[in-house]
Motif scaffolding. Structure first.
Motif, PDB file in Angstrom:
ATOM      1  N   TYR A 316       0.825  -1.208   0.000  1.00 45.08           N
ATOM      2  CA  TYR A 316       0.000   0.000   0.000  1.00 45.08           C
ATOM      3  C   TYR A 316       0.863   1.263   0.000  1.00 45.08           C
ATOM      4  CZ  TYR A 316      -4.163  -2.778   1.089  1.00 45.08           C
ATOM      5  OH  TYR A 316      -5.198  -3.669   1.035  1.00 45.08           O
ATOM      6  N   PHE A 317       1.812   1.320   0.908  1.00 44.19           N
ATOM      7  CA  PHE A 317       2.580   2.556   1.061  1.00 44.19           C
ATOM      8  C   PHE A 317       3.648   2.722  -0.026  1.00 44.19           C
ATOM      9  CE2 PHE A 317       0.760   1.931   5.295  1.00 44.19           C
ATOM     10  CZ  PHE A 317       0.148   3.162   5.431  1.00 44.19           C
ATOM     11  N   LEU A 318       4.173   1.616  -0.532  1.00 43.21           N
ATOM     12  CA  LEU A 318       5.054   1.718  -1.691  1.00 43.21           C
ATOM     13  C   LEU A 318       4.258   2.196  -2.906  1.00 43.21           C
ATOM     14  CD1 LEU A 318       7.259  -1.486  -1.323  1.00 43.21           C
ATOM     15  CD2 LEU A 318       8.008   0.883  -1.097  1.00 43.21           C
ATOM     16  N   GLY A 319       3.004   1.771  -2.993  1.00 41.98           N
ATOM     17  CA  GLY A 319       2.151   2.223  -4.095  1.00 41.98           C
ATOM     18  C   GLY A 319       1.916   3.718  -4.049  1.00 41.98           C
ATOM     19  N   PHE A 360       9.360 -19.693   0.779  1.00 36.77           N
ATOM     20  CA  PHE A 360       8.014 -19.841   0.217  1.00 36.77           C
ATOM     21  C   PHE A 360       7.113 -18.715   0.722  1.00 36.77           C
ATOM     22  CE2 PHE A 360       5.161 -23.200  -1.675  1.00 36.77           C
ATOM     23  CZ  PHE A 360       4.038 -22.398  -1.745  1.00 36.77           C
ATOM     24  N   THR A 361       7.151 -18.461   2.016  1.00 38.25           N
ATOM     25  CA  THR A 361       6.320 -17.406   2.597  1.00 38.25           C
ATOM     26  C   THR A 361       6.664 -16.043   2.010  1.00 38.25           C
ATOM     27  OG1 THR A 361       6.166 -18.651   4.668  1.00 38.25           O
ATOM     28  CG2 THR A 361       5.596 -16.314   4.753  1.00 38.25           C
ATOM     29  N   ALA A 362       7.953 -15.800   1.799  1.00 37.18           N
ATOM     30  CA  ALA A 362       8.387 -14.519   1.235  1.00 37.18           C
ATOM     31  C   ALA A 362       7.880 -14.351  -0.195  1.00 37.18           C
ATOM     32  CB  ALA A 362       9.909 -14.425   1.265  1.00 37.18           C
ATOM     33  N   LEU A 363       8.007 -15.395  -1.021  1.00 35.81           N
ATOM     34  CA  LEU A 363       7.541 -15.308  -2.409  1.00 35.81           C
ATOM     35  C   LEU A 363       6.026 -15.143  -2.470  1.00 35.81           C
ATOM     36  CD1 LEU A 363       9.725 -18.030  -4.182  1.00 35.81           C
ATOM     37  CD2 LEU A 363       9.864 -15.562  -4.468  1.00 35.81           C
ATOM     38  N   PHE A 364       5.323 -15.934  -1.654  1.00 32.40           N
ATOM     39  CA  PHE A 364       3.868 -15.835  -1.635  1.00 32.40           C
ATOM     40  C   PHE A 364       3.434 -14.461  -1.130  1.00 32.40           C
ATOM     41  CE2 PHE A 364      -0.376 -16.976   0.201  1.00 32.40           C
ATOM     42  CZ  PHE A 364      -0.965 -17.358  -0.987  1.00 32.40           C
ATOM     43  N   GLY A 365       4.133 -13.931  -0.132  1.00 32.38           N
ATOM     44  CA  GLY A 365       3.817 -12.599   0.381  1.00 32.38           C
ATOM     45  C   GLY A 365       4.082 -11.515  -0.644  1.00 32.38           C
ATOM     46  N   LEU A 366       5.106 -11.703  -1.486  1.00 32.51           N
ATOM     47  CA  LEU A 366       5.408 -10.707  -2.520  1.00 32.51           C
ATOM     48  C   LEU A 366       4.277 -10.594  -3.549  1.00 32.51           C
ATOM     49  CD1 LEU A 366       9.218 -11.307  -3.150  1.00 32.51           C
ATOM     50  CD2 LEU A 366       8.153  -9.270  -2.148  1.00 32.51           C
ATOM     51  N   THR A 367       3.538 -11.687  -3.744  1.00 38.72           N
ATOM     52  CA  THR A 367       2.395 -11.584  -4.668  1.00 38.72           C
ATOM     53  C   THR A 367       1.354 -10.602  -4.121  1.00 38.72           C
ATOM     54  OG1 THR A 367       1.193 -13.453  -3.665  1.00 38.72           O
ATOM     55  CG2 THR A 367       2.741 -13.957  -5.432  1.00 38.72           C
ATOM     56  N   PHE A 368       1.187 -10.559  -2.799  1.00 36.68           N
ATOM     57  CA  PHE A 368       0.288  -9.575  -2.192  1.00 36.68           C
ATOM     58  C   PHE A 368       0.887  -8.174  -2.285  1.00 36.68           C
ATOM     59  CE2 PHE A 368      -1.256 -13.437  -0.114  1.00 36.68           C
ATOM     60  CZ  PHE A 368      -2.622 -13.238  -0.131  1.00 36.68           C
ATOM     61  N   LEU A 369       2.187  -8.073  -2.041  1.00 39.42           N
ATOM     62  CA  LEU A 369       2.842  -6.765  -2.073  1.00 39.42           C
ATOM     63  C   LEU A 369       2.682  -6.116  -3.448  1.00 39.42           C
ATOM     64  CD1 LEU A 369       6.243  -5.820  -0.534  1.00 39.42           C
ATOM     65  CD2 LEU A 369       5.739  -5.162  -2.880  1.00 39.42           C
ATOM     66  N   PHE A 370       2.973  -6.896  -4.518  1.00 36.43           N
ATOM     67  CA  PHE A 370       2.894  -6.315  -5.858  1.00 36.43           C
ATOM     68  C   PHE A 370       1.466  -6.233  -6.376  1.00 36.43           C
ATOM     69  CE2 PHE A 370       7.436  -7.112  -5.836  1.00 36.43           C
ATOM     70  CZ  PHE A 370       7.906  -5.980  -6.483  1.00 36.43           C
ATOM     71  N   SER A 371       0.532  -6.853  -5.670  1.00 37.49           N
ATOM     72  CA  SER A 371      -0.868  -6.608  -5.989  1.00 37.49           C
ATOM     73  C   SER A 371      -1.240  -5.189  -5.579  1.00 37.49           C
ATOM     74  CB  SER A 371      -1.759  -7.616  -5.260  1.00 37.49           C
ATOM     75  OG  SER A 371      -3.119  -7.309  -5.460  1.00 37.49           O
ATOM     76  N   ASN A 372      -0.788  -4.779  -4.378  1.00 38.40           N
ATOM     77  CA  ASN A 372      -1.085  -3.433  -3.893  1.00 38.40           C
ATOM     78  C   ASN A 372      -0.164  -2.382  -4.503  1.00 38.40           C
ATOM     79  OD1 ASN A 372      -3.201  -4.175  -2.040  1.00 38.40           O
ATOM     80  ND2 ASN A 372      -1.625  -5.142  -0.806  1.00 38.40           N
TER      81      ASN A 372
END
Length: 534
Positions: A316-319, A360-372
């Protein structure tokens, strides 16, 4: 590139506070359903009267008979169905009646629905069926308000502020709600405990909590002013606005990209539990057992939600930070592309990542990060500038409703694929499918969303500011010409100019003729009553 202008914090809180409440309601309902299942359908393992440990476990672990109870299904769907109805109906109300009144009503519905849900009578008073019907009905009412917040918070914020920073900050309030849901429940568990006999109190408090911030925001919402841009263009509002080919093309781009984004976003959100299960319990994976079978309770679920919320917050905040530098179109394309790469990489490395849960958690979490840091933010903002004021709220509402439908499709399809085989062989396939959906999002953006989408309504917005300053706006700006895909800008005809010049010359000759013919009489355009007194 979008210029940055920081809006007053008060404006963001008033417009976005309701949006935070809405997202809290959406994300808390899953945990509420789990708690109600424990209370009303306790298993032998959970029920202290049958030797259980008085703790609430997940459905699969508990072996709960009521896990497929109709009330639980409709509790999850009531708010979603209400949201789709609210997005469509309040989008239209916002255009035909006005932003301010509609914006107040959406928050009022959320506030009333939350309060009534929190005051649900006990099962002894209205029975089990009556209890579930009560909560379902009021969650539907709150859902209508939640849905209406989407087009109105975006539209009102955009029209009352100079650039997209205010809209992006309003959107980040979604992250506040997503974080607040698990955090507030963990706080309640810490204070009241998480034994089954306490859950009847906790789920009511969790559903009723939204009443407090909603109540605080009602008066500021009522005191909001109607935007000048909407007021000036109100007479143009009509259903025939959608007969315009340009409007339909942009609607397809906004609705299509939002649909595809939410296939990923909501599918990803619902997929996090089985993904964490597969990763953190590799030694039991072959037997299809969930992680931590002996201790996976509501606290574990809430903690997993907090982990995901952390990645969401970063996005969100990077966006907000990168939006002025990338612009809406580039940021949306970039978000879809990176998500596609991440999902494809997870699919290829899926079995190897089972031994590397942190990676795995980091990669999966990055999908949420780059969604926002991408389409989740831009799909919320793009309709506010792709559509002119007379169709803006409806265009945004239809696009948002398409997104919710995408969320339903994503939750069903991706979950079905993930659990296709008991031997888990289909699990990596879900990430390849998600990668393909992200590519479709790229194509939808490239072909249906204008590259310079920020400038699509520049003329209309500028004309309002020019009127306020008593300056005439010159039509045919370069930005408008580039944005119009039809290129049908009307050009001033040369013969029209000649006619206007001729009329001016005739008016200039009249005074002289009058002086020659009247022997010194003043021309009739002089001050009244003096023409015959020389």
């Amino acid at each position: 590139m979008v210029k940055r202008s920081w809006p007053p914090v008060y404006n963001v809180v008033v417009a976005g506070g309701g949006f935070a409440v809405d997202q809290y309601n959406f994300f808390v309902i899953a945990l509420v359903v789990a708690m109600m299942g424990c209370v009303n359908f306790p298993s032998d393992r959970e029920d202290p009267l049958k030797g259980g440990d008085d703790r609430c476990y997940s459905d699969k672990i508990a072996g709960r008979n009521g896990k497929d109870f109709w009330g639980h299904t409709w509790l999850k769907e009531a708010a979603l169905i209400g949201a789709i109805l609210g997005q469509l109906s309040f989008g239209a109300i916002g255009d035909f009646v006005g932003r301010r009144r509609a914006f107040f009503c959406t928050l009022l519905l959320v506030t009333i629905g939350s309060l009534a849900s929190g005051l649900t009578p006990t099962k002894d008073m209205i029975g089990q069926t009556g209890l579930y019907l009560w909560v379902i009905a009021w969650q539907f009412v709150a859902g209508i308000g939640v849905g209406g917040e989407y087009p109105l918070s975006a539209t009102a914020t955009r029209e009352l502020n100079k650039d997209f920073t205010a809209v992006s900050l309003t959107f980040t309030m979604q992250g506040v709600g997503i974080l607040l849901a698990p955090a507030f429940l963990l706080l309640l568990f810490s204070i009241l405990g998480d034994t089954i006999n306490k859950l009847n109190i906790i789920w009511r408090i969790a559903l009723g909590f939204s009443f407090l911030p909603g109540l605080l925001l009602l008066y500021p919402r009522w005191k909001m002013h109607e935007s000048k841009e909407f007021t000036k263009n109100r007479s143009k509002v009509s259903w025939s606005n959608f007969a315009d080919r340009t409007v339909l093309t942009r609607l397809a781009g906004c609705a299509g990209s939002w649909f595809l984004l939410d296939v990923l976003f909501y599918g990803n959100t619902l997929m996090q539990a089985p993904v964490f299960a597969a990763v953190f319990n590799n030694e039991n994976a072959d037997e299809g057992i969930n992680p931590h079978d002996d201790k996976k309770d509501l606290r574990d679920v809430a903690i997993q939600a907090l982990i995901t919320a952390g990645f969401n917050w970063a996005g969100y905040f990077l966006g907000v930070f990168f939006l002025p530098y990338l612009g809406l179109w580039k940021m949306q394309v970039m978000g879809f592309v990176v998500q596609s790469v991440l999902f494809f990489a997870i699919g290829i490395l899926y079995w190897h990542l089972q031994t590397l849960p942190a990676v795995f958690t980091a990669l999966f979490g990055l999908t949420f990060l780059f969604s926002n840091l991408g389409a989740n933010m831009t799909t919320f903002i793009v309709p506010t500038t792709a559509f002119e004021a007379q169709v803006r709220a409806r265009g945004h509402g239809i696009s948002a409703a398409a997104g919710k439908l995408g969320g339903v499709v994503g939750a069903i399809v991706l979950n079905k694929i993930f659990h296709w085989n008991k031997d888990r062989s289909a699990e990596p396939i879900v990430f390849y499918v998600a990668s393909g959906v992200a590519i479709l999002g790229v194509l939808c953006t490239v072909f249906l969303v204008p590259v310079n989408v920020e400038d699509c309504t520049a003329e209309q917005e500028m004309s309002v500011r020019m009127v306020d300053e008593e300056i005439e706006f010159e039509e045919g700006s370069p930005e408008e010409q580039e944005c119009d895909p039809e290129g049908d800008q009307q050009q001033e005809q040369p013969h029209d100019r000649k006619e206007e010049e001729g009329e001016k010359e005739e008016k200039q000759e009249e005074p002289q003729q009058s002086q020659n013919e009247g022997d010194g009489k003043q021309d009739s355009s002089g001050v009244g009553g003096e023409s015959g007194e020389v």
